[in-house]
Design a protein around this motif. Structure first.
Motif, short mmCIF file in Angstrom:
data_model
loop_
_atom_site.label_atom_id
_atom_site.label_comp_id
_atom_site.label_asym_id
_atom_site.label_seq_id
_atom_site.Cartn_x
_atom_site.Cartn_y
_atom_site.Cartn_z
N VAL A 197 44.87 45.10 38.78
CA VAL A 197 44.01 44.37 37.62
C VAL A 197 43.11 43.25 38.20
CG1 VAL A 197 44.75 42.65 35.82
CG2 VAL A 197 46.34 44.48 36.34
N HIS A 198 41.93 43.48 37.58
CA HIS A 198 40.79 42.66 37.97
C HIS A 198 40.69 41.53 37.06
CE1 HIS A 198 37.21 41.51 40.18
NE2 HIS A 198 36.45 41.77 39.25
N PRO A 199 41.05 40.18 37.53
CA PRO A 199 41.18 39.16 36.44
C PRO A 199 40.07 38.81 35.54
CG PRO A 199 42.11 38.55 38.56
CD PRO A 199 41.34 39.75 38.84
N ASP A 200 40.16 38.40 34.41
CA ASP A 200 39.06 38.06 33.33
C ASP A 200 38.20 36.90 34.01
OD1 ASP A 200 40.30 39.77 31.58
OD2 ASP A 200 41.48 38.18 30.37
N GLN A 201 38.62 36.13 34.91
CA GLN A 201 37.89 34.94 35.49
C GLN A 201 36.89 35.68 36.18
OE1 GLN A 201 41.10 33.88 38.39
NE2 GLN A 201 39.20 33.18 39.58
N PHE A 202 36.76 36.90 36.56
CA PHE A 202 35.61 37.50 37.19
C PHE A 202 34.98 38.43 36.35
CE2 PHE A 202 38.80 37.19 40.91
CZ PHE A 202 38.17 36.09 41.53
N THR A 203 35.58 38.89 35.17
CA THR A 203 34.81 40.00 34.51
C THR A 203 34.19 39.33 33.33
OG1 THR A 203 36.72 40.04 32.89
CG2 THR A 203 36.80 41.55 34.85
N LEU A 246 38.59 49.18 31.74
CA LEU A 246 39.83 48.47 31.74
C LEU A 246 40.13 47.23 32.59
CD1 LEU A 246 41.75 51.97 31.90
CD2 LEU A 246 41.05 50.77 30.05
N ASN A 247 39.17 46.80 33.16
CA ASN A 247 39.20 45.64 34.12
C ASN A 247 40.25 45.96 35.30
OD1 ASN A 247 37.03 44.29 32.68
ND2 ASN A 247 38.26 42.91 31.75
N ILE A 248 40.14 47.11 35.76
CA ILE A 248 40.99 47.46 36.76
C ILE A 248 39.96 47.78 38.15
CG2 ILE A 248 42.93 48.13 35.48
CD1 ILE A 248 41.97 51.23 36.28
N ARG A 249 40.75 47.75 39.06
CA ARG A 249 39.92 48.01 40.35
C ARG A 249 41.00 48.79 41.44
NH1 ARG A 249 36.67 46.44 37.65
NH2 ARG A 249 34.81 45.03 38.02
N GLY A 250 40.54 49.39 42.48
CA GLY A 250 41.30 49.86 43.41
C GLY A 250 40.85 50.13 44.84
N THR A 251 41.72 50.77 45.63
CA THR A 251 41.19 50.93 47.05
C THR A 251 41.12 52.47 47.53
OG1 THR A 251 43.68 50.66 47.86
CG2 THR A 251 42.03 48.78 47.66
N ASP A 252 40.93 53.21 46.52
CA ASP A 252 41.10 54.61 46.65
C ASP A 252 39.81 55.39 47.42
OD1 ASP A 252 43.44 54.59 45.51
OD2 ASP A 252 42.95 55.69 43.53
N LYS A 289 24.75 42.51 33.14
CA LYS A 289 25.85 41.44 33.40
C LYS A 289 25.96 40.38 32.48
CE LYS A 289 26.69 44.19 37.11
NZ LYS A 289 25.54 45.30 36.72
N ASN A 290 27.27 39.82 32.11
CA ASN A 290 27.35 38.60 31.53
C ASN A 290 27.20 37.47 32.23
OD1 ASN A 290 29.97 37.96 32.49
ND2 ASN A 290 30.84 39.83 31.12
N PRO A 291 27.00 36.48 31.54
CA PRO A 291 26.86 35.07 32.34
C PRO A 291 28.03 34.62 33.37
CG PRO A 291 26.56 34.50 30.19
CD PRO A 291 26.97 35.94 30.20
N VAL A 292 29.46 35.33 33.25
CA VAL A 292 30.22 35.12 34.21
C VAL A 292 30.36 35.82 35.38
CG1 VAL A 292 32.90 35.36 34.78
CG2 VAL A 292 32.15 34.26 32.65
N GLU A 293 29.91 37.10 35.06
CA GLU A 293 29.42 38.09 36.07
C GLU A 293 28.04 37.49 36.87
OE1 GLU A 293 30.78 42.33 34.61
OE2 GLU A 293 29.02 41.39 33.69
N GLN A 294 26.96 36.93 36.36
CA GLN A 294 26.07 36.60 36.89
C GLN A 294 26.27 35.33 37.85
OE1 GLN A 294 22.79 35.82 34.43
NE2 GLN A 294 23.25 37.76 33.20
N ALA A 295 27.05 34.40 37.41
CA ALA A 295 27.57 33.10 38.03
C ALA A 295 28.37 33.71 39.36
CB ALA A 295 28.40 32.42 37.23
N GLY A 296 29.41 34.68 39.18
CA GLY A 296 30.21 34.94 40.28
C GLY A 296 29.16 35.77 41.23
N HIS A 297 28.10 36.39 41.20
CA HIS A 297 27.23 37.06 41.96
C HIS A 297 26.55 35.91 42.73
CE1 HIS A 297 25.12 40.63 43.41
NE2 HIS A 297 24.00 39.68 43.37
N ARG A 298 26.16 34.92 42.06
CA ARG A 298 25.52 34.05 42.68
C ARG A 298 26.13 33.31 43.88
NH1 ARG A 298 23.81 32.71 37.56
NH2 ARG A 298 21.41 33.64 37.12
N ALA A 299 27.52 33.03 43.29
CA ALA A 299 28.37 32.52 44.23
C ALA A 299 28.86 33.44 45.39
CB ALA A 299 29.80 32.06 43.78
N ALA A 300 29.06 34.62 45.21
CA ALA A 300 29.27 35.72 46.35
C ALA A 300 28.10 35.67 47.44
CB ALA A 300 29.69 36.86 45.91
N GLN A 301 26.95 35.71 46.65
CA GLN A 301 25.64 35.85 47.61
C GLN A 301 25.69 34.43 48.36
OE1 GLN A 301 23.33 38.11 47.80
NE2 GLN A 301 23.71 39.52 46.37
#
Length: 606
Positions: free
Chosen positions: A166-172, A207-213, A309-321
């Protein structure tokens, strides 16, 4: 004479084809989802030929006495790599788009040939086109029952059984219910009953899911059928389903076995079903036709919303960058100290860069295999280092490193070209680097009206190279996901000739892209400068409409020793100085000691 490994595998495949009454077979790099990067179980082309790139196709004729009896098809990114990895005695090297597997079969397949293909690995348009070409020669394209490569691949890995996450809503920034509701509205507006979602990153986003496949791409092997009433079926292997996933999806999403997907397509008899011909394999179209469903070709409805990308995704990307920039800067400082000693290799450099990134607890993977190219190896744009090709970073040479990380809050991708001292760079190298830099800056500074497509901006990045008769054989920019695929559509910046996918997509605020012009001198060196950028609105006094520009998201110093300032305009020097001031602002607080002192020198104004 004893056969080598790949020769023996090719011989085994030919025997299998003859046993099935086939005159040939087409082997792409693909999986059932038409993914760019595929799981180990789907690496059929690499197993058969040795080719390790991310885009390519082989055609094998059953009759080994024909000349040629097999061919490898790659584009300009892999012209050098394919020759290093694939035996030219076994396969003819063919360049795409100058030719194609279909054209090659038209010229070389025997008259009346039956050419096999796996309908779960190819798009329907491809199959229809090849079918027409073979029919003109009295031949036929035959969908196989079970892939013949799998039949001779004795130690083929199984698909991953790792759980979906599950990919948390705080990131999506948006809950899955809202995304599914938007798909429902889209279906209703188009008077459709359902859509088949097959792209793994589309399913992950919806679905706001991720994986390692799949290595380097955080997705889970699955399919989705989404309906106009807002419900959906998720087809995924039972061992991948956790209680957390069930709670997350809720009652509106029915979880079914992945193996039930083909049968579920037949349940859509009499329904109007949207299918994306660019992302759904031929077998899905065939199953729906046999079921009596009405097929409506439409682009996957998640593709464009995912790209914006929505504002949350943009902010997350800037932080990761920002965190990624500190890791890459530490690496570049380390490289400046160690590389001139002549003991650093492509493999040890890539490993050290990964070590610097791995300190971050939110890192889940690299976003692709690091391209670590010293000297002539850097001239292959998508070079993948191996024990066999590993070179030392020699003093007074060029080193190219293209890398990225998959962080929970963002996906990064950056290329830096470094001069390995202690001597001064050659005049030619400085000239080529500066022309690439001029193209990079021109794109970074671009302002363009609403409706502009990627193909219209590409010339900005190439102009300075074209002026002296030079170019590069790859696109200038690709879309990037949010903790998803490092290559994400539909947007793209590249030459629009030949209708290359994505170059006709309008660039819209919220889209991430790369900015990566380059230059490659075969046998000597490669140059590329890559930052990620974000399309954003631009307010222009007195403008006659909406205009957009780019926010640069990547902040890592660019190799100043390779810059010929005499070639730069005042505006370009101003961009360089402003960019490096911002690098210092973002990265300096994360460094200390010698690395910080090095960064301050690199960020000094030109």
């Amino acid at each position: 004479m004893l056969m080598n490994t790949h020769e023996a595998r090719l011989d085994a495949l030919r025997k299998e084809l003859k046993a099935r009454g086939l005159d040939g077979f087409v082997i792409p790099i693909s999986d059932e989802h038409m993914s760019e990067y595929v799981g180990a179980y789907a690496q059929r082309l690499e197993w058969l030929t040795g080719f390790g790139g991310s885009a390519g196709t082989a055609v094998v004729l059953a009759d080994a006495t024909l000349a040629p009896a097999a061919a490898m098809f790659v584009d300009g990114r892999y012209t050098l790599q394919v020759r290093d990895q694939v035996d030219g005695r076994l396969y003819a090297y063919e360049n795409v788009p100058a030719t194609s597997p279909a054209a090659w079969l038209s010229d070389h397949a025997p008259k009346g040939a039956k050419i096999g293909y796996d309908a779960w690995l190819h798009g329907s348009k491809w199959a229809e086109g090849v079918e027409r070409i073979l029919a003109a020669k009295g031949g036929a394209l035959v969908a196989v029952e079970g892939n013949p490569v799998d039949a001779v691949w004795e130690d083929q890995p199984l698909p991953s059984a790792a759980p979906a996450l599950v990919h948390p809503d705080q990131f999506t920034g948006e809950v899955s219910e809202a995304k599914r509701a938007a798909v429902s509205e889209w279906l209703t507006a188009k008077r459709l009953d359902a859509t088949v979602v097959t792209a793994l990153d589309s399913i992950a986003w919806l679905l706001n899911i991720r994986g390692t496949d799949v290595e380097r791409t955080p997705v889970a092997l699955s399919y989705v059928i989404a309906r106009a009433d807002g419900t959906a079926d998720l087809f995924i292997a039972g061992e991948k389903v956790t209680d957390e996933l069930k709670r997350h999806l809720g009652n509106a999403v029915t979880i079914r076995e992945r193996s039930a997907f083909a049968g579920a397509l037949r349940e859509l008899a009499g329904k109007r079903v949207a299918v994306d011909p660019e992302r759904a394999v031929s077998a899905i179209f065939e199953e729906l036709r046999k079921a009596g469903a009405t097929l409506v070709e439409e682009r996957d409805p998640t593709v464009l919303p995912k790209a914006i990308k929505n504002p949350v995704e943009q902010a997350g990307h800037r932080a990761a960058q920002g965190r990624d920039a500190a890791a890459v800067t530490r690496f570049l400082h380390w490289l400046s100290v160690e590389a001139p000693k002549g003991e650093v290799t492509e493999l040890s450099a890539a490993a050290k860069l990964q070590d610097f990134r791995s300190v971050d607890p939110t890192l889940r993977d690299l976003s692709f295999d690091t391209i670590s190219g010293a000297g002539p190896n850097g001239a292959s744009p998508h070079y993948r280092v191996s024990e066999e090709t590993n070179r030392a970073l020699e003093p007074n040479s060029v080193y190219l490193v293209d890398s990225g990380g998959q962080y929970l809050d963002g996906t990064t991708d950056i290329t830096r070209t470094v001069w390995v001292g202690p001597g001064e760079p050659f005049a030619e190298v400085k000239d080529r680097f500066t022309r690439v830099l001029k193209g990079h800056i021109a794109l970074a500074l671009a302002i363009f009206p609403k409706g502009t497509v990627g193909g219209q901006l590409d010339v900005l990045a190439r102009h300075a190279l074209w002026q002296v008769g030079l170019d590069y054989a790859h696109g200038t920019g690709h879309g990037v996901g949010s903790f998803l695929s490092v290559h994400e559509g539909p947007q793209r910046i590249g030459k629009s000739a030949g209708g290359q996918a994505g170059t006709d997509q309008a660039l819209l605020p919220g889209m991430f892209l790369s900015n990566e012009p380059g230059y490659y001198k075969t046998g000597e060196y490669g140059i590329r400068i890559e930052n990620l950028i974000l399309v954003e609105p631009r307010e222009i006094a007195g403008s006659d409409g909406e205009y957009y520009g780019f926010e640069t998201l990547t902040h890592v110093p660019i190799e100043r020793r390779l810059v010929d300032t005499a070639l730069l305009t005042a505006e370009e020097i101003a961009w360089w100085n402003a960019y490096h001031a911002r690098v210092l602002e973002i990265v300096a607080p994360q460094l200390e000691g010698e690395a910080l002192a090095w960064l301050e020198v690199q960020c000094a104004a030109l």
